[in-house]
Each structure stands twice: as structure tokens, then as C-alpha cells.
Design a protein around this motif. Sequence first.
Motif, PDB file in Angstrom:
ATOM      1  N   UNK A   1     -29.548 -10.183   1.999  1.00 19.24           N
ATOM      2  CA  UNK A   1     -30.172 -10.478   3.287  1.00 19.24           C
ATOM      3  C   UNK A   1     -31.603 -10.939   3.042  1.00 19.24           C
ATOM      4  N   UNK A   2     -32.158 -11.669   3.993  1.00 18.81           N
ATOM      5  CA  UNK A   2     -33.517 -12.208   3.860  1.00 18.81           C
ATOM      6  C   UNK A   2     -33.672 -12.931   2.512  1.00 18.81           C
ATOM      7  N   UNK A   3     -32.689 -13.758   2.192  1.00 12.72           N
ATOM      8  CA  UNK A   3     -32.620 -14.368   0.864  1.00 12.72           C
ATOM      9  C   UNK A   3     -33.802 -15.288   0.558  1.00 12.72           C
ATOM     10  N   UNK A   4     -34.434 -15.835   1.593  1.00 10.55           N
ATOM     11  CA  UNK A   4     -35.553 -16.761   1.365  1.00 10.55           C
ATOM     12  C   UNK A   4     -36.912 -16.083   1.510  1.00 10.55           C
ATOM     13  N   UNK A   5     -36.924 -14.753   1.605  1.00  9.38           N
ATOM     14  CA  UNK A   5     -38.165 -14.026   1.883  1.00  9.38           C
ATOM     15  C   UNK A   5     -39.246 -14.318   0.850  1.00  9.38           C
ATOM     16  N   UNK A   6     -38.920 -14.145  -0.437  1.00  4.71           N
ATOM     17  CA  UNK A   6     -39.929 -14.336  -1.491  1.00  4.71           C
ATOM     18  C   UNK A   6     -40.460 -15.758  -1.520  1.00  4.71           C
TER      19      UNK A   6
END
Length: 348
Positions: free
Chosen positions: A336-341
Motif C-alpha cells: 500500500x502507498x507504493x509511491x510514498x517514498x
Amino acid sequence: MATMLDYIHEEEPTLLRILDNFSETTDAKLANSKNILVLATGSSYNACLAAKVALEQLGDVSITIEEPYHFQHYGKLSSAIDTVIAVSQSGKSASTSYALEALEHSELYTIALTSNLDSSLAQKADRTIDLNIGVETVGFVTKGYAATVLQLMLLGLAIGQAKGLPKEKVQQTIKELRKLIKRIPSIIEASEAFFAKHEAIFKLSERFIGIGYGANWGTVKEFETKFTETVREPSQGFELEAYMHGPYLEADSQHVLFFVETADENAQRAEMLRKYMEPAVGQTFIITAGRSDEENVLGLEIEGEKFFSSLVMVIPFQLFACRTAAAKGIDLSQRIFDDFDEVLKSKL
């Protein structure tokens, strides 16, 4: 694909390998370490907190732990600091790397602790200590957390050696750590049985609180991180005395309280708090270093210095996090939130 549970089971052989690789060769530069600034965030921060007491005792040093972003932008470097340790398992923590870079032209002795020897963090430090765990592909770090705690304890031992710690004390410490690590399979087995007995409580509860003292303040902070990441219910870890200064006021029947206890002067105070809070919350559990057959007590049956206990007392919480997430229907293999970084630039 490796799972969180796989890495929990890898902790014993991984930690034994790290221990076997410890060198009794003295690093003369470490003899000058008296006041150490540690820069770390997330689980790395928690690991530093868990290892702090042992590092200070073994190395005869004073440790200050700072969140690197806050330190770089708002902190002030004390003139007493002579050594800086920057900790990032992946070596990709942007805040840790940038904070160390800001100290690059100082005369401080800098040490990076990471599993990525090619990282920019490793390149910026005067010395790099390999966590010696390879790549942990599961985001909810377990093996890497335990390895960080052990490597920091061993760094304390190395500093002590450089300052003249007797060889017998060094060998005794290694022996004690080895005995502790070999308890890990039994701790996992006991934790599995404890969870199975209380699974309904873990599954239905909506608020989890960990309370610890001494080195196990770090343990309950890592409990907070792991449960937040995996169980995704409100979870917090408090130092024993800090919990008594306000947080107890929110207690209600939805709360599960975990008390992490070792045999020292705070054990009686922790027990008094548990008995007081018991009628106000849904459930209280005790994770103890000692032995117990009580229903709501998980006895790990470990011996030795109480400030080494944090190396293994986190393992029940790692397993509880994994099992509770599954019981609540959370698939930890689904990212989840794979593009966070990438969006927030938190990793290099």
C-alpha cells in the motif's frame, strides 16, 4: 517470496553469525569515544533506544539519540560530542544521510551502521559497520531490527575493549549474548502458543498499548511501530513513568495493555500500575523475562544482564503483529502507498 514470519525465524542464525564475526581486535579510534550522538529514525531509532543502556554500560559512554531531520534543521550540536553513529538498515534514509552529510567537514569520528555498503550513507562515514543481514525484502523489518540492536551492543563492547575492558569481560559478554540468542526458537514457540490462546482478543481489540522500562522502552517503541505498520489499529509504546503522566486517562474497555517486565527496581511499580489499570481496560498481558504459568503472562525464561533482554523481548511483538494482521484479514503481501517514498522523497 519471503514473508515477515520467514525473517522472524531467520533471526537466530543471523544473530549467531553476527556474533561469530565479532572481532576482538581493538580499534584505537574508539578509545576516544565518550559522548556519542546517534542519528536514526523509524525502527532504527527504536533499535538504538533498545541498545542504548547496553552500549553505555559496555562502552563507558553517554548516548544521545536524535531524529536526523529534526537535528539537522532545528538541533544544535553539543561541543561535548566526539562521535556520531548514523543508522539506516537500507542506507536509503534521506534524512539520516543528509544529517550525516551536514557533519562531513567536522572533526567528529563518524560511523555508519547499514546493510547497504554501497549507499551514500556508507560513503559519507569514516567507518562503516555492515549489519550483515543481506537485503530484507519485507518492508516490516524484523531481522534487521534485531541485527541493529546486536550490532550496537557489540559496538559498545568494541568501545569498551579499546578503553581496556578486561578480556574475560568481553568473552563473558559474548557467551551471555550467545545463550540469549539460542533461546529465540523457544521464544517463538511460546509466543505462537500465547497468541493462539488469546487470538480472539488480538483480533477484536481496537487499541494496543505497550509499557516498558529500561532497555525495553525501545522494545515497546518497536511494538508501536510494528503494530501501526501491520495491524493498522491505534498503537503506542510508552516508558513506564511516562504512561503515568497523562496517557492512562484515555483507557477504556477497547484497550489491550502489554507490560514488558524484567527483574529490576521498576518491576514492582509496573505491577502496581497493571493492577490499577486492569479494571479500566479490556485486557492486560505481561511479557516477562522470567518464567510463568499464569494465563495472561508470557514467560520467556531468559537469564543474564537485564539490559541485554531487549535483544529478544521484541520477538513476541514481531510475531503478534504478523499474526494479528492475518487474524484481522490484512494481507501484508499487498503493498500500500507504493509511491510514498518517491513522492515524499523520504528515501534516496
